[in-house]
Scaffold this active site. Structure first.
Site, PDB file in Angstrom:
ATOM      1  N   TYR A 135      62.601  44.757   5.809  1.00  0.00           N
ATOM      2  CA  TYR A 135      61.893  44.123   4.698  1.00  0.00           C
ATOM      3  C   TYR A 135      60.548  43.596   5.172  1.00  0.00           C
ATOM      4  O   TYR A 135      60.485  42.713   6.024  1.00  0.00           O
ATOM      5  CB  TYR A 135      62.773  42.986   4.155  1.00  0.00           C
ATOM      6  N   LYS A 164      62.055  48.060   2.589  1.00  0.00           N
ATOM      7  CA  LYS A 164      61.554  47.405   1.377  1.00  0.00           C
ATOM      8  C   LYS A 164      60.129  46.954   1.667  1.00  0.00           C
ATOM      9  O   LYS A 164      59.879  46.211   2.603  1.00  0.00           O
ATOM     10  CB  LYS A 164      62.420  46.209   0.994  1.00  0.00           C
TER      11      LYS A 164
END
Length: 292
Positions: A135, A164
């Site tokens: 992320y 992400k």
């Protein structure tokens, strides 16, 4: 794990005095997301105020979320800790309670080198068998990872399998796609970029929006995947002002205020965060009425 679609983020409801987590209300918040047809639940993100929870509270939310979802959709547990030791602690706990995946962010006080970031991910991966979504969210974590570096971690760390990307730079997503020959799944974490990101090949969209506007994000995702471009564009622009507002106002504050406006009290965000003021609430009410 073949994860696609809308990943919904629950807020963490607190008691009236803001000192305890209200698990009954958390269950209702999760149910709202499930009714909005999300494809996964991601607990303990920024919308869930994970940074403001004690370790006991963090564990409580993680355990309750897994139990309440009860296998209806995959559960992803967010982990963003200053120390590798605490990230390992949480990753092991996520595995023990039956979570399906962890979403791991490096969190920094000192500026971290790529060697330090790699070591952080590699150590966590060695401590837990759960798949890892890398992320990248420099706005909240203070660490900005390049597409090439994240893909190198996917290549070198067996359980790191997807990314992400939340910088708001669509070129990052194009880079992830081209550098990996389209083989590494990536997810959009920037609400107001949903249309561009999904058209750029994102496997899904991570968002707290379904907690307030139902399955409209899912409708947008489905329209794009089915090649209904005009419908997708119309759905996106219908949601655009709202999506931009909840980010700029602070996800936890905006979603909690929105839930209250819809008759579901989820408490206030934890200080130093503040709830929306009256003018902001009126603006949000107008947008919710328009999306009803």
């Amino acid at each position: 794990m073949n994860l696609t679609g809308i990943i919904g983020y629950p807020v963490t409801p607190f008691s009236q005095d803001n000192k305890q987590i209200d698990l009954d209300k958390l269950g209702r918040v999760i149910d709202v997301l499930l009714e909005a047809k999300v494809d996964a639940i991601a607990a303990l993100g920024s919308a869930g105020e994970a940074a403001y929870l004690s370790e006991a509270e963090w564990r409580q939310v993680a355990e309750y979320t897994v139990q309440h979802v009860a296998g209806k959709v995959p559960v992803i547990i967010g982990i963003a800790e200053l120390t590798t030791a605490q990230a390992v602690n949480y990753a092991q706990h996520a595995h023990q309670i039956g979570a399906d995946m962890i979403m791991l962010s490096p969190f920094s006080y000192y500026k971290l080198s790529e060697a330090e970031i790699f070591q952080h991910y590699d150590t966590v991966a060695s401590a837990s068998p759960l798949p890892i979504m890398i992320y990248n969210n420099p706005a909240t974590c203070g660490v900005d990872m390049s597409p090439a570096f994240m893909l190198s971690m996917v290549e070198r760390i067996p359980t790191a399998s997807m990314i992400k990307e939340s910088t708001g730079d669509i070129q990052r997503m194009h880079k992830i796609h081209t550098l990996s020959d389209g083989k590494v799944p990536f997810f959009n974490g920037c609400n107001h970029m949903a249309l561009e990101a999904l058209n750029a090949g994102a496997s899904g969209w991570c968002t707290a929006a379904p907690g307030l506007i139902g399955d409209k994000p899912k409708q947008l995702f489905d329209a794009i995947k089915q090649g209904e471009n005009e419908k997708a564009q119309a759905l996106f622009y219908q949601q655009y002002e709202f999506l931009e507002f909840i980010v700029s106002s602070g996800l936890a504050a905006a979603v909690k205020s929105g839930l209250a406006l819809q008759g579901m009290d989820a408490g206030e965000p934890r200080k130093p965060l503040l709830p929306l003021n009256e003018q902001e609430q009126q603006r949000l009410q107008g947008m919710l009425d328009g999306l009803a």
